[in-house]
Design a protein around this motif. Structure first.
Motif, PDB file in Angstrom:
ATOM      1  N   HIS A  74       0.671  -1.213  -0.021  1.00 42.36           N
ATOM      2  CA  HIS A  74      -0.004  -0.176  -0.019  1.00 42.36           C
ATOM      3  C   HIS A  74       0.925   1.249  -0.029  1.00 42.36           C
ATOM      4  O   HIS A  74       0.705   2.041  -0.795  1.00 42.36           O
ATOM      5  CB  HIS A  74      -1.019   0.179   1.325  1.00 42.36           C
ATOM      6  N   THR A 117      -7.878  -1.973  -6.889  1.00 40.00           N
ATOM      7  CA  THR A 117      -8.626  -2.615  -5.990  1.00 40.00           C
ATOM      8  C   THR A 117      -8.125  -4.160  -5.815  1.00 40.00           C
ATOM      9  O   THR A 117      -7.779  -4.940  -6.691  1.00 40.00           O
ATOM     10  CB  THR A 117     -10.019  -2.823  -6.725  1.00 40.00           C
ATOM     11  N   GLY A 128     -11.538  -2.602  -0.630  1.00 38.27           N
ATOM     12  CA  GLY A 128     -10.089  -2.053  -0.415  1.00 38.27           C
ATOM     13  C   GLY A 128      -9.460  -1.664  -1.552  1.00 38.27           C
ATOM     14  O   GLY A 128      -9.162  -2.814  -2.260  1.00 38.27           O
ATOM     15  N   GLN A 129      -8.896  -0.405  -1.690  1.00 35.62           N
ATOM     16  CA  GLN A 129      -8.000  -0.094  -2.623  1.00 35.62           C
ATOM     17  C   GLN A 129      -6.808   0.436  -2.416  1.00 35.62           C
ATOM     18  O   GLN A 129      -6.786   1.413  -1.619  1.00 35.62           O
ATOM     19  CB  GLN A 129      -8.898   1.253  -3.819  1.00 35.62           C
ATOM     20  N   CYS A 146      -8.306  10.434  -2.588  1.00 35.35           N
ATOM     21  CA  CYS A 146      -8.387   8.908  -2.843  1.00 35.35           C
ATOM     22  C   CYS A 146      -9.287   8.302  -2.154  1.00 35.35           C
ATOM     23  O   CYS A 146     -10.120   8.789  -1.242  1.00 35.35           O
ATOM     24  CB  CYS A 146      -7.067   8.478  -2.548  1.00 35.35           C
ATOM     25  N   ASP A 147      -9.347   6.760  -2.148  1.00 33.93           N
ATOM     26  CA  ASP A 147     -10.304   6.089  -1.262  1.00 33.93           C
ATOM     27  C   ASP A 147     -11.830   6.359  -1.544  1.00 33.93           C
ATOM     28  O   ASP A 147     -12.398   6.783  -0.508  1.00 33.93           O
ATOM     29  CB  ASP A 147      -9.851   6.166   0.213  1.00 33.93           C
ATOM     30  N   THR A 150     -15.122   3.903   0.166  1.00 33.24           N
ATOM     31  CA  THR A 150     -15.398   3.301   1.636  1.00 33.24           C
ATOM     32  C   THR A 150     -16.474   3.903   2.052  1.00 33.24           C
ATOM     33  O   THR A 150     -17.199   3.288   2.854  1.00 33.24           O
ATOM     34  CB  THR A 150     -14.153   3.377   2.148  1.00 33.24           C
TER      35      THR A 150
END
Length: 394
Positions: A74, A117, A128-129, A146-147, A150
């Protein structure tokens, strides 16, 4: 000092898109304008690049990593994305935006990153990316959003698809917007077929959903022989359709589900690949590569045809983008299965970079404090502003 975004003059954003099929990174620099309640855009620069072999290998096995390996990837992937953005900006003489916009042609106010992803299980309120936004912002020197998924998932939504809000605001002159990537997805107004003078008139909700896997499966098989993809679908075209396999694929329960729905790699690996691997030809032998590609192409084309409807006395106008739009055999089978549709393949920039462009647009909506996740599409309890902002510190 808090940054001021003047969307009437235009705000520059770089969108990053990395698909499930791991075919590389798309970067799109665009300016977005908001005036009199309407969004417009101009694409300024767009590029794509393949992943280094070592990074691609790590991304391909992210699902199987330990927690520490996953966290490290990550971080590493975010730093990599930041490096690619920095190099992209240097090539095109772009600069991070000042607190008050001075030169909107060159200034970049934000990076908007899809991420890679790895997990997508919205029924468990989980998606979860990877690709650290902090890493992107730190290396590129540009604030990063980003994200995006969620919050929608936390609200009970699918967290996907996200592009339909861009389809509505930026490509409203089409009855349908179809993307052919790792998965196919489609969006339209609740009452499609109401274009007036080439401009779609919104009537109620935007509807969208994933249709089926496409490149995720096709590329899975071509990579087994060391080829990234089946150019023009020529290998698929040389094969034969295995009717029993086609029937089993078309009978998968996902295709009869109503309402917002989305697909992830877990579903493909658990439901689709085992069917293909267990299929046999008339002689009782496993299918050849060409027959697997041919059968799955027919499956994808058929499922797409079921999601496009006749527009009264005219054909439905379908904007067709994504890597699959270059697959001539897939387009041929789509047109055969859906003669009531006009599958329009636009200019190459739009075909290749529409999703990166729309993720840049999601970033613009975030900066403008406007919703960028549509509950009518995802099934969430209400529209939301998805994303997390990481400040560059500059």
């Amino acid at each position: 000092m808090k940054k001021i975004y003047d969307f009437e003059k235009g705000v520059g954003i770089i969108g990053l898109m990395s698909g499930t099929s791991l075919d590389g990174l798309d970067l799109c620099h665009a300016r977005f304008f908001f005036k009199d309640g309407k969004w417009t855009y101009e694409t300024l620069h767009a590029e794509d690049e393949s992943y280094p072999a070592e990074l691609k290998e790590r991304l391909s096995r992210a699902q199987l990593m330990t927690a520490q390996e996953y966290a490290l990837l990550h971080s590493d992937y975010g730093l990599y994305l930041g490096e690619r953005v920095k190099a992209f900006m240097e090539r095109h003489n772009l600069i991070p935006a000042a607190p008050v916009c001075l030169d909107s042609d060159r200034e970049v106010s934000a990076v908007a990153s899809h991420g890679q992803t790895v997990f997508h299980q919205p029924h468990l309120r989980f998606t979860g990316q990877i690709g650290s936004g902090a890493g992107i912002a730190a290396v590129s020197g540009v604030d990063t959003v980003c994200d995006f998924r969620t919050t929608d998932v936390a609200l009970g939504g699918q967290g996907a698809p996200l592009v339909p809000i861009g389809d509505r605001n930026l490509f409203g002159n089409y009855d349908y917007c179809l993307n052919l990537g790792g998965f196919s997805n489609i969006s339209c107004e609740e009452n499609p077929g109401h274009a007036q003078d080439g401009v779609s008139v919104a009537k109620g909700r935007r509807l969208a959903h994933d249709i089926s896997p496409v490149n995720y499966v096709l590329n899975h098989y071509t990579r087994q022989i060391g080829i990234e993809y089946d150019k023009d679908g020529l290998m698929a075209k040389s094969g034969s359709v295995c009717r029993p396999l086609l029937e089993k694929l078309n009978s998968l329960p996902f295709y009869t589900k109503e309402g917002p729905k989305s697909l992830g790699r877990e579903w493909v690996e658990n439901e689709v690949i085992p069917l293909i691997e267990s299929a046999r030809n008339a002689s009782g032998e496993p299918l050849s590569l060409a027959d697997k590609l041919c059968t799955f192409t027919e499956h994808a084309a058929y499922q797409i045809s079921l999601n496009v409807y006749q527009m009264g006395d005219r054909k439905a106008k379908v904007l067709t983008t994504g890597g699959g739009a270059f697959n001539k055999y897939l387009l041929e089978r789509m047109r055969f299965n859906a003669p009531h549709a006009d599958f329009v393949v636009p200019d190459e920039i739009t075909v290749k970079f529409k999703e990166a462009l729309i993720f840049a647009f999601l970033g613009a909506l975030y900066l403008a404090d406007q919703p960028n996740c549509m509950s009518s599409v995802t099934g969430a309890s209400y529209d939301c502003i998805g994303g997390a902002l990481y400040k560059s510190g500059r």
